[in-house]
Design an enzyme around this catalytic site. Structure first.
Site, short mmCIF file in Angstrom:
data_model
loop_
_atom_site.label_atom_id
_atom_site.label_comp_id
_atom_site.label_asym_id
_atom_site.label_seq_id
_atom_site.Cartn_x
_atom_site.Cartn_y
_atom_site.Cartn_z
N GLY A 12 0.84 -1.20 0.00
CA GLY A 12 0.00 0.00 0.00
C GLY A 12 0.88 1.25 0.00
N ARG A 73 0.60 -4.73 -5.32
CA ARG A 73 0.65 -6.00 -4.60
C ARG A 73 0.99 -7.03 -5.67
NH1 ARG A 73 -0.86 -3.98 0.57
NH2 ARG A 73 -2.62 -2.58 0.33
N ASP A 104 5.12 -4.59 6.16
CA ASP A 104 5.60 -5.89 6.64
C ASP A 104 5.67 -6.94 5.54
OD1 ASP A 104 2.84 -6.14 6.49
OD2 ASP A 104 2.71 -7.46 8.24
N THR A 126 4.48 2.18 5.94
CA THR A 126 3.09 1.72 5.82
C THR A 126 2.24 2.53 6.78
OG1 THR A 126 1.54 -0.06 6.39
CG2 THR A 126 3.68 -0.16 7.45
N ASP A 128 -0.15 1.39 8.30
CA ASP A 128 -0.71 0.48 9.32
C ASP A 128 0.10 0.46 10.63
OD1 ASP A 128 -2.56 -0.18 7.39
OD2 ASP A 128 -1.52 -2.00 6.77
N ASP A 130 2.37 -1.62 11.50
CA ASP A 130 2.39 -3.00 12.02
C ASP A 130 3.73 -3.68 11.80
OD1 ASP A 130 2.23 -3.07 9.28
OD2 ASP A 130 0.62 -4.54 9.17
N ARG A 172 -5.56 -2.69 8.31
CA ARG A 172 -5.53 -4.14 8.05
C ARG A 172 -5.72 -4.91 9.36
NH1 ARG A 172 -1.72 -6.29 3.31
NH2 ARG A 172 -0.07 -5.54 4.62
P1 ADP Z 1 2.85 -4.12 2.77
O1 ADP Z 1 4.25 -4.20 2.36
O2 ADP Z 1 2.32 -2.71 2.76
O3 ADP Z 1 2.57 -4.85 4.07
P2 ADP Z 1 1.67 -6.37 1.34
O4 ADP Z 1 1.48 -7.21 2.55
O5 ADP Z 1 0.57 -6.36 0.33
O6 ADP Z 1 1.94 -4.84 1.66
O7 ADP Z 1 3.00 -6.86 0.66
C1 ADP Z 1 3.48 -6.24 -0.51
C2 ADP Z 1 4.08 -7.27 -1.41
O8 ADP Z 1 5.19 -7.90 -0.76
C3 ADP Z 1 3.18 -8.43 -1.79
O9 ADP Z 1 2.28 -8.10 -2.83
C4 ADP Z 1 4.19 -9.45 -2.24
O10 ADP Z 1 4.67 -9.17 -3.53
C5 ADP Z 1 5.33 -9.22 -1.24
N1 ADP Z 1 5.21 -10.18 -0.14
C6 ADP Z 1 4.32 -10.15 0.89
N2 ADP Z 1 4.47 -11.23 1.69
C7 ADP Z 1 5.45 -11.97 1.13
C8 ADP Z 1 6.07 -13.22 1.44
N3 ADP Z 1 5.70 -13.93 2.50
N4 ADP Z 1 7.06 -13.68 0.62
C9 ADP Z 1 7.45 -12.95 -0.45
N5 ADP Z 1 6.91 -11.79 -0.81
C10 ADP Z 1 5.93 -11.30 -0.05
O1 F6P Z 2 -1.55 -1.62 4.13
C1 F6P Z 2 -2.15 -0.37 3.92
C2 F6P Z 2 -3.63 -0.55 3.67
O2 F6P Z 2 -4.19 0.74 3.42
C3 F6P Z 2 -4.40 -1.25 4.78
O3 F6P Z 2 -4.70 -0.40 5.86
C4 F6P Z 2 -5.62 -1.74 4.05
O4 F6P Z 2 -6.17 -2.87 4.66
C5 F6P Z 2 -5.06 -2.10 2.69
O5 F6P Z 2 -3.85 -1.36 2.54
C6 F6P Z 2 -5.97 -1.80 1.55
O6 F6P Z 2 -5.38 -2.33 0.42
P1 F6P Z 2 -5.72 -1.89 -1.07
O7 F6P Z 2 -5.19 -0.51 -1.27
O8 F6P Z 2 -5.00 -2.90 -1.89
O9 F6P Z 2 -7.21 -1.94 -1.19
#
Ligand code: ADP
Ligand code: F6P
Length: 324
Positions: A12, A73, A104, A126, A128, A130, A172
């Protein structure tokens, strides 16, 4: 010593990511490194969507929200095939190290890349909040201020009509944004995943506020809470006579991620970006740059990639007392 590094934003978007890109690019060029921007996060690594970044390319972005490199993502990056393709493209482009700006999930991806031999430095970003390894992440402060402005506005209309509002905020699976905007906005009740409560608990809190003579009541509901704000609202419709307030539901959603970063996030992102490149220059890799107890820190990605950041639940109790 590295010659060429890559930088990407993932997950995000968060207000302040641009300030981090700017800081990474300019610190790296100052240190004699070439910089390649990877577009659309890990998707761009897999598809090879990359652009060279020079000093002027990152001009004028410090005040802009979102990310000039775009974000995504990328489920494919969770597969070994996706990660291998990413590595192949990095090698082909002569990129010897990578700065990964994200939350994360992105830092888990960073950890897996580092395990495959690619030197990486993560930047905690982020809304969040978190992510372990940083007390606060890029974007949180701006998102909180947006939530507070919304709550302040809702309060004025709420008190004109003697209404209660349920305000759903992002985060989230983490209740940080909800808890902090609840405290800062003077909410009567906060519902977060870390401390589950049912609609009746919130109904009783609102009813008690009404009986104490309040002209309005605010409940801040985390999007990851056990019950969504609309479901709690439906319960309230049935019990309105007893609760005393008419209820409305407002979901803030992506409004919280949009717009210009505030002063705190611009400065935090600038410091993180500067430190990330300096870590690379001193050959300190596979770490996350964050801020802990007021100091910019680096924490091994291996130490954070499988841990959960704790939330100080005592603050919930404080919020409850202060909203009486
Ligand atoms: P954020 O980084 O904001 O927490 P996401 O959880 O959507 O957002 O993670 C972003 C991207 O990081 C995912 O779309 C994916 O490409 C990669 N990612 C997330 N978790 C994993 C994982 N366990 N192993 C490898 N890549 C990951
Ligand atoms: O991780 C940031 C965040 O805005 C969360 O708070 C929320 O759950 C999620 O992304 C929303 O994701 P998307 O922008 O893919 O709808």
């Amino acid at each position: 010593m590295f010659k060429r590094i890559g930088v990407l934003t993932s997950g995000g978007d968060a207000p302040g990511m641009n300030a981090a890109i700017r800081a990474v690019t300019r610190t790296a060029i100052h240190g004699g490194l070439e910089v390649i921007g990877i577009r659309y996060g890990f998707s761009g690594l897999i598809s090879g969507d990359m652009i060279p970044l020079k000093v002027r390319d990152v001009g004028g972005i410090i005040s802009r929200g979102g990310t000039m490199l775009k974000s995504a993502r990328c489920p494919d990056f969770k597969t070994q095939a996706g990660q291998r393709q990413a590595l192949k493209n990095l090698k082909q482009q002569g990129i010897e190290a990578l700065v990964i700006i994200g939350g994360d999930g992105s830092q888990k991806g960073a950890f897996y890349l580092s395990e495959m031999g690619m030197p990486v430095v993560g930047i905690a970003s982020t809304i969040d909040n978190d992510l372990p390894g940083s007390d606060v992440t890029i974007g949180v402060d701006t998102a909180l201020n947006i939530a507070l402005e919304a709550i302040d506005r809702l309060k004025t209309t709420a008190s004109s009509h003697n209404r209660a509002f349920l305000v759903e905020v992002m985060g989230r699976g983490c209740g940080y944004l909800a808890m902090m905007s609840g405290i800062g906005g003077g909410a009567e009740v906060v519902a977060i995943p870390e401390s589950p409560c049912d609609p009746e608990f919130i109904a009783q809190a609102f009813q008690a506020s009404h009986e104490r003579g309040k002209a309005h009541a605010i409940g801040v509901i985390a999007e990851g809470a056990k019950f969504k704000a609309v479901d709690i609202g439906a319960y309230f419709e049935i019990h309105q006579a007893r609760i005393g307030f008419e209820v409305r539901v407002t979901t803030l959603g992506h409004v919280q991620r949009g717009g210009a970063p505030g002063a705190f996030d611009r400065l935090l992102a600038s410091r993180f970006g500067y430190e990330a490149v300096n870590a690379l220059l001193r050959d300190e890799v596979n770490v996350l740059v964050g801020i802990q107890q007021g100091k910019i820190t680096t924490t091994p990605l291996s130490a954070i990639s499988h841990t959960k950041k704790p939330l100080d639940l005592q603050l919930l109790e404080m919020g409850r007392i202060l909203s009486i």
